[in-house]
Design a protein around this motif. Structure first.
Motif, PDB file in Angstrom:
ATOM      1  N   VAL A   1      56.943 -24.613  40.221  1.00  0.00           N
ATOM      2  CA  VAL A   1      56.681 -23.416  41.472  1.00  0.00           C
ATOM      3  C   VAL A   1      55.648 -23.411  41.338  1.00  0.00           C
ATOM      4  CG1 VAL A   1      57.458 -22.116  42.721  1.00  0.00           C
ATOM      5  CG2 VAL A   1      59.802 -22.497  41.444  1.00  0.00           C
ATOM      6  N   LYS A   2      54.998 -22.024  40.615  1.00  0.00           N
ATOM      7  CA  LYS A   2      53.559 -21.894  41.113  1.00  0.00           C
ATOM      8  C   LYS A   2      52.838 -23.161  40.359  1.00  0.00           C
ATOM      9  CE  LYS A   2      54.117 -17.923  37.857  1.00  0.00           C
ATOM     10  NZ  LYS A   2      53.900 -17.249  36.500  1.00  0.00           N
ATOM     11  N   GLU A   3      52.726 -24.162  40.408  1.00  0.00           N
ATOM     12  CA  GLU A   3      52.127 -25.183  40.245  1.00  0.00           C
ATOM     13  C   GLU A   3      52.270 -26.100  41.456  1.00  0.00           C
ATOM     14  OE1 GLU A   3      52.247 -29.829  38.479  1.00  0.00           O
ATOM     15  OE2 GLU A   3      52.525 -28.398  37.072  1.00  0.00           O
ATOM     16  N   LYS A   4      53.700 -26.051  42.324  1.00  0.00           N
ATOM     17  CA  LYS A   4      53.600 -26.903  43.724  1.00  0.00           C
ATOM     18  C   LYS A   4      53.207 -25.634  44.393  1.00  0.00           C
ATOM     19  CE  LYS A   4      56.711 -30.955  42.500  1.00  0.00           C
ATOM     20  NZ  LYS A   4      56.063 -32.002  43.089  1.00  0.00           N
ATOM     21  N   LEU A   5      53.112 -24.643  44.711  1.00  0.00           N
ATOM     22  CA  LEU A   5      53.155 -24.352  45.478  1.00  0.00           C
ATOM     23  C   LEU A   5      50.928 -24.101  45.259  1.00  0.00           C
ATOM     24  CD1 LEU A   5      55.347 -21.091  45.075  1.00  0.00           C
ATOM     25  CD2 LEU A   5      55.016 -22.660  47.059  1.00  0.00           C
ATOM     26  N   LEU A   6      50.729 -23.859  44.447  1.00  0.00           N
ATOM     27  CA  LEU A   6      49.408 -23.974  43.843  1.00  0.00           C
ATOM     28  C   LEU A   6      48.463 -24.757  44.827  1.00  0.00           C
ATOM     29  CD1 LEU A   6      48.468 -22.131  40.379  1.00  0.00           C
ATOM     30  CD2 LEU A   6      48.160 -21.284  43.019  1.00  0.00           C
ATOM     31  N   ARG A   7      48.924 -26.082  44.810  1.00  0.00           N
ATOM     32  CA  ARG A   7      48.468 -27.916  44.808  1.00  0.00           C
ATOM     33  C   ARG A   7      48.285 -27.478  46.556  1.00  0.00           C
ATOM     34  NH1 ARG A   7      51.593 -32.160  42.629  1.00  0.00           N
ATOM     35  NH2 ARG A   7      51.053 -31.287  40.249  1.00  0.00           N
ATOM     36  N   ARG A   8      49.350 -26.975  46.891  1.00  0.00           N
ATOM     37  CA  ARG A   8      49.450 -26.700  48.845  1.00  0.00           C
ATOM     38  C   ARG A   8      48.635 -25.292  48.953  1.00  0.00           C
ATOM     39  NH1 ARG A   8      53.788 -28.889  46.883  1.00  0.00           N
ATOM     40  NH2 ARG A   8      54.671 -31.112  48.193  1.00  0.00           N
ATOM     41  N   GLY A   9      48.181 -25.055  47.951  1.00  0.00           N
ATOM     42  CA  GLY A   9      47.388 -23.765  48.562  1.00  0.00           C
ATOM     43  C   GLY A   9      47.861 -22.413  49.124  1.00  0.00           C
TER      44      GLY A   9
ATOM     45  N   GLU B   1      50.357 -18.816  47.640  1.00  0.00           N
ATOM     46  CA  GLU B   1      49.885 -18.231  46.629  1.00  0.00           C
ATOM     47  C   GLU B   1      51.282 -17.551  46.135  1.00  0.00           C
ATOM     48  OE1 GLU B   1      48.830 -12.996  45.919  1.00  0.00           O
ATOM     49  OE2 GLU B   1      47.760 -14.268  47.784  1.00  0.00           O
ATOM     50  N   PHE B   2      51.310 -17.686  44.802  1.00  0.00           N
ATOM     51  CA  PHE B   2      52.646 -17.426  44.239  1.00  0.00           C
ATOM     52  C   PHE B   2      53.380 -16.019  44.230  1.00  0.00           C
ATOM     53  CE2 PHE B   2      55.531 -16.388  40.640  1.00  0.00           C
ATOM     54  CZ  PHE B   2      56.259 -17.075  40.915  1.00  0.00           C
ATOM     55  N   VAL B   3      53.881 -16.021  44.353  1.00  0.00           N
ATOM     56  CA  VAL B   3      54.507 -13.823  44.838  1.00  0.00           C
ATOM     57  C   VAL B   3      55.713 -14.054  44.237  1.00  0.00           C
ATOM     58  CG1 VAL B   3      52.877 -13.382  46.663  1.00  0.00           C
ATOM     59  CG2 VAL B   3      55.505 -13.668  46.873  1.00  0.00           C
ATOM     60  N   ASN B   4      55.910 -12.880  43.425  1.00  0.00           N
ATOM     61  CA  ASN B   4      57.379 -12.439  43.046  1.00  0.00           C
ATOM     62  C   ASN B   4      58.816 -13.155  43.602  1.00  0.00           C
ATOM     63  OD1 ASN B   4      56.922 -12.153  40.453  1.00  0.00           O
ATOM     64  ND2 ASN B   4      56.245  -9.712  41.203  1.00  0.00           N
ATOM     65  N   GLY B   5      58.099 -13.244  45.155  1.00  0.00           N
ATOM     66  CA  GLY B   5      59.656 -13.384  45.934  1.00  0.00           C
ATOM     67  C   GLY B   5      59.954 -14.964  46.186  1.00  0.00           C
ATOM     68  N   TRP B   6      58.936 -15.753  45.209  1.00  0.00           N
ATOM     69  CA  TRP B   6      59.590 -17.267  45.162  1.00  0.00           C
ATOM     70  C   TRP B   6      61.085 -18.369  44.594  1.00  0.00           C
ATOM     71  CZ3 TRP B   6      58.697 -20.850  48.930  1.00  0.00           C
ATOM     72  CH2 TRP B   6      57.028 -20.776  49.688  1.00  0.00           C
ATOM     73  N   PRO B   7      60.855 -17.347  43.683  1.00  0.00           N
ATOM     74  CA  PRO B   7      62.028 -17.808  42.793  1.00  0.00           C
ATOM     75  C   PRO B   7      63.122 -16.958  43.465  1.00  0.00           C
ATOM     76  CG  PRO B   7      60.660 -16.797  41.232  1.00  0.00           C
ATOM     77  CD  PRO B   7      60.012 -16.743  42.678  1.00  0.00           C
TER      78      PRO B   7
END
Length: 122
Positions: free
Chosen positions: A52-60, A62-68
């Motif tokens: 999830v973090k990798e996919k989000l970072l690729r799109r610019g 920011e990963f935050v705790n609410g993403w999962p």
């Protein structure tokens, strides 16, 4: 009316038609019909936290705790990353040693990190 899994049969069967696997095509149809009758048994989509973090970072993004939690609400299952194997841990330590200053030998560095050989000192 929602789509039925059996509607995927021609698409899946066409892939197997290249090798003439008639029995496989029949099995595909049986499995898809079963999923239509038992939609609660359809496997969910899973993704690891690091993916999830990798996919989000690729799109610019920011990963935050609410993403999962957001992913779960959208129907995905977010699972924790698997524990690294001993080999992967050792590989990471060796990579860290290679990137750092070379004032220690690899064996000294591993010893400082607490690495013990099987059957070694306790």
């Amino acid at each position: 009316m929602s789509e039925k899994y059996i509607e995927l049969k021609p698409q899946i069967a066409s892939d197997y038609a290249l090798v003439g696997a008639t029995a496989v095509q029949g099995g595909v149809g049986i499995a898809l019909e079963w999923l239509d009758r038992h939609p609660d048994q359809v496997p969910g989509r899973t993704i690891t936290e690091s993916r999830v973090k990798e996919k989000l970072l690729r799109r610019g993004i920011e990963f935050v705790n609410g993403w999962p939690a957001a992913m779960i609400e959208l129907g995905a299952t977010v699972i924790p990353d698997p524990e690294p194997t001993n080999f992967e841990r050792l590989e990471d330590l060796v990579d860290q040693w290679r990137k750092g200053p070379q004032y220690k030998t690899l064996t000294q560095y591993l010893d400082d990190c607490g690495v013990k050989a099987p059957g070694g000192d306790e």
